[in-house]
Design a protein around this motif. Structure first.
Motif, short mmCIF file in Angstrom:
data_model
loop_
_atom_site.label_atom_id
_atom_site.label_comp_id
_atom_site.label_asym_id
_atom_site.label_seq_id
_atom_site.Cartn_x
_atom_site.Cartn_y
_atom_site.Cartn_z
N SER A 109 0.81 -1.21 -0.05
CA SER A 109 -0.13 0.10 0.04
C SER A 109 0.83 1.26 -0.14
O SER A 109 1.70 1.32 0.75
N LEU A 110 0.47 2.15 -0.73
CA LEU A 110 1.27 3.52 -1.06
C LEU A 110 0.19 4.82 -0.75
O LEU A 110 -0.76 4.67 -1.52
N THR A 111 0.20 5.31 0.61
CA THR A 111 -0.77 6.15 0.80
C THR A 111 -0.11 7.54 1.12
O THR A 111 0.83 7.65 2.14
N ILE A 112 -0.22 8.62 0.21
CA ILE A 112 0.62 9.87 0.46
C ILE A 112 -0.53 10.83 0.20
O ILE A 112 -0.78 11.32 -1.25
N ALA A 113 -1.37 11.18 0.97
CA ALA A 113 -2.59 11.88 0.85
C ALA A 113 -2.73 13.16 1.83
O ALA A 113 -2.04 13.52 2.75
N ASP A 114 -3.41 14.23 1.08
CA ASP A 114 -3.82 15.44 1.86
C ASP A 114 -2.72 16.22 1.98
O ASP A 114 -2.55 16.92 3.32
N TRP A 115 -1.64 16.30 1.40
CA TRP A 115 -0.48 17.04 1.70
C TRP A 115 -0.26 18.64 0.96
O TRP A 115 0.51 19.28 1.33
N LYS A 116 -1.51 18.55 -0.02
CA LYS A 116 -1.66 19.81 -0.56
C LYS A 116 -0.65 20.29 -1.44
O LYS A 116 -1.22 21.21 -2.52
N GLY A 117 0.32 20.33 -1.24
CA GLY A 117 1.66 21.03 -2.05
C GLY A 117 2.35 19.76 -2.94
O GLY A 117 3.47 20.36 -3.63
N ILE A 118 2.46 18.65 -2.70
CA ILE A 118 3.07 17.58 -3.15
C ILE A 118 2.71 17.83 -4.83
O ILE A 118 1.50 17.51 -5.20
N SER A 119 3.64 17.91 -5.96
CA SER A 119 3.35 18.25 -7.41
C SER A 119 4.11 17.09 -8.18
O SER A 119 4.57 16.07 -7.46
N GLY A 120 4.01 17.31 -9.27
CA GLY A 120 4.83 16.60 -10.27
C GLY A 120 3.84 15.31 -10.77
O GLY A 120 2.66 15.07 -10.12
N PRO A 121 4.46 14.24 -11.62
CA PRO A 121 3.43 13.07 -12.11
C PRO A 121 3.56 11.94 -10.99
O PRO A 121 4.28 11.77 -10.04
N ILE A 134 -3.09 -0.81 -2.72
CA ILE A 134 -3.60 0.29 -2.48
C ILE A 134 -2.95 1.55 -2.99
O ILE A 134 -1.64 1.61 -2.56
N LEU A 135 -3.42 2.40 -3.73
CA LEU A 135 -2.75 3.63 -4.19
C LEU A 135 -3.48 4.85 -4.04
O LEU A 135 -4.68 4.83 -4.75
N ASP A 136 -3.09 5.59 -2.92
CA ASP A 136 -3.89 6.59 -2.42
C ASP A 136 -3.14 7.95 -2.50
O ASP A 136 -2.46 8.09 -1.56
N VAL A 137 -3.34 8.76 -3.33
CA VAL A 137 -2.51 10.08 -3.45
C VAL A 137 -3.52 11.17 -3.53
O VAL A 137 -3.45 12.30 -4.16
N ILE A 138 -4.69 11.27 -2.86
CA ILE A 138 -5.79 12.02 -2.81
C ILE A 138 -5.08 13.52 -2.11
O ILE A 138 -4.35 13.36 -1.29
N ARG A 155 -3.46 -6.92 -8.27
CA ARG A 155 -4.09 -7.00 -7.06
C ARG A 155 -4.69 -5.61 -6.36
O ARG A 155 -5.13 -5.55 -5.31
N LEU A 156 -4.64 -4.76 -7.18
CA LEU A 156 -4.94 -3.33 -6.73
C LEU A 156 -6.44 -3.11 -6.38
O LEU A 156 -7.46 -3.75 -7.28
N THR A 157 -6.99 -2.61 -5.30
CA THR A 157 -8.30 -2.75 -4.94
C THR A 157 -8.79 -1.35 -4.49
O THR A 157 -10.05 -0.87 -4.57
N VAL A 158 -7.84 -0.43 -4.36
CA VAL A 158 -8.04 0.95 -4.10
C VAL A 158 -7.41 1.87 -5.04
O VAL A 158 -6.02 1.58 -4.85
N LEU A 159 -7.91 2.63 -5.92
CA LEU A 159 -7.19 3.71 -6.83
C LEU A 159 -7.76 5.16 -6.54
O LEU A 159 -8.67 5.21 -6.94
N ASN A 160 -7.01 5.91 -5.71
CA ASN A 160 -7.61 7.26 -5.31
C ASN A 160 -6.54 8.27 -5.67
O ASN A 160 -5.78 8.44 -5.06
N LEU A 204 -16.19 -3.71 -8.47
CA LEU A 204 -16.17 -2.31 -8.23
C LEU A 204 -17.51 -1.76 -7.38
O LEU A 204 -18.47 -2.33 -7.75
N SER A 205 -17.21 -1.28 -6.23
CA SER A 205 -18.48 -0.86 -5.45
C SER A 205 -18.48 0.81 -5.44
O SER A 205 -19.79 1.10 -5.20
N ARG A 206 -17.50 1.40 -5.74
CA ARG A 206 -17.68 3.02 -5.75
C ARG A 206 -17.00 3.28 -6.89
O ARG A 206 -15.72 3.03 -7.32
N ALA A 207 -17.59 4.33 -7.96
CA ALA A 207 -17.00 4.69 -8.90
C ALA A 207 -17.37 6.21 -9.08
O ALA A 207 -18.46 6.56 -9.22
N LEU A 208 -16.18 6.98 -8.61
CA LEU A 208 -16.57 8.44 -8.28
C LEU A 208 -15.62 9.36 -9.34
O LEU A 208 -14.50 9.28 -9.10
#
Length: 366
Positions: A109-121, A134-138, A155-160, A204-208
């Motif tokens: 799992s890789l979660t780097i979320a809600d830091w507001k200023g992280i940029s780049g690809p 899990i890949l969560d970079v919201i 194996r990915l279950t969460v893409l955010n 898929l249970s949620r598609a936003l």
């Protein structure tokens, strides 16, 4: 002499054991390269990233207890952790997500979320991490496109990737994510069409996908996703008609299509379905409100406002089990507003700006 030899041997074995029970030097080096590309000035979350063993007390890092390989990176800029409580602030971080992260080949799992200023690809090499779930970079300022080969992450279950500045189109390979359960692409600048093979995401249970620049029709294949309970396609530029098959989905409870260019009639299947939140407002939907309400109709919210609906409010609406909020304003409806439930608790604002509606709660009598 023998005692001395045994003592030295035991120390050597203990040393070798402690080394084997630490994260590999290559993974420690990858984490330090990842850290070097980031700047976090207020909380000091990286102060604990020291020592030879990145599996011991490195903030946000978890390792597999058997292999001592890095398994999880969990860094959130909004947290109840004591670091945040002591600082009396949320996190802020600049910099970019280094491709060095891809050297952590057992990452789950890789979660780097809600830091507001992280940029780049998002580094394309992310797609080469075979165990990633899990890949969560919201909540950052990430740019560029979703990696074209994202579909390799079996194996990915969460893409955010919500609340960033992602551009490009939805990769066609995304439909190969057969384990994906949660997809969140909201608040970006993703363009193009929703892939026609989107329905392959059977888990898929949620598609936003709201607040993007998506165009074209809603794929019929979405109705093949039998676990889907929450579909949000609002505030895009989608066109065409609503597939009637959406109303036949077994567990779909929330359908938000507001703020698009959708035309055609409301499928009666949506009215007699198990959907509890239905928002079709601010489109170009025409025709009549289907006279298809019944005991299965249980709407917490039904918003049909700002369309081109005409005719009467159907009498069968009184047969609905529950309607909490109804808005049919800004249409071309005519005739009397039915008496009784659910209309006895609605305000006039739910009915204004129609051609000739009359009766309570409007002041115009029939």
């Amino acid at each position: 002499m023998a005692t001395t030899f045994l003592y030295i041997l035991s120390l050597t074995l203990l040393s070798l054991t402690s080394v084997s029970n630490a994260c590999p030097p290559s993974e420690r080096a990858a984490l330090l390269a990842f850290k070097a590309a980031l700047h976090e000035p207020y909380l000091g979350i990286f102060n604990s990233w020291k020592g030879a063993d990145c599996c011991q007390n490195w903030y946000g890092i978890s390792c597999d207890p058997e292999t001592y390989r890095v398994a999880d990176i969990n860094l959130r800029g909004e947290s109840e952790d004591p670091i945040f409580e002591k600082a009396h602030r949320t996190g802020y971080m600049t910099g970019s997500i280094s491709p060095a992260i891809c050297r952590l080949t057992r990452l789950s799992s890789l979660t780097i979320a809600d830091w507001k200023g992280i940029s780049g690809p998002i580094a394309p090499c992310i797609s080469s991490l075979p165990f990633l779930r899990i890949l969560d970079v919201i909540g950052n300022k990430l740019t560029g496109e979703i990696p074209a080969d994202i579909g390799r992450l079996s194996r990915l279950t969460v893409l955010n990737v919500a609340d960033n500045q992602i551009t490009g189109t939805i990769p066609r390979s995304l439909s190969n994510l057969s384990s994906l359960m949660h997809l969140d692409l909201r608040n970006n600048s993703i363009s193009g069409t929703i892939p026609g093979n989107f329905g392959k995401l059977r888990m898929l249970s949620r598609a936003l996908l709201s607040r993007n620049k998506l165009i074209g029709p809603i794929p019929y294949s979405i109705s093949y996703i039998y676990r889907l309970s929450d579909l949000d396609l609002s505030l895009n530029q989608l066109s065409g008609q609503i597939p009637a098959s959406l109303g036949k989905m077994a567990v779909l409870a929330t359908l938000n299509l507001d703020g698009n260019l959708i035309s055609g009639p409301i499928p009666p299947t949506l009215i007699s379905s198990g959907i509890s939140i239905l928002n079709l407002s601010r489109n170009a939907i025409e025709g009549y409100i289907p006279d298809a309400f019944g005991p299965r109709s249980y709407f917490m919210v039904m918003d049909l406002s700002h369309n081109n609906l005409r005719g009467r409010i159907p009498k069968s609406i009184s047969a609905a089990t529950f309607i909490g909020h109804l808005d049919v304003s800004h249409n071309h409806l005519c005739g009397p507003i039915p008496a009784g439930s659910p209309f006895d608790h609605l305000e006039a604002s739910s009915f204004v700006y129609n051609d000739c509606l009359c009766g309570k709660p409007l002041t115009k009598r029939c």
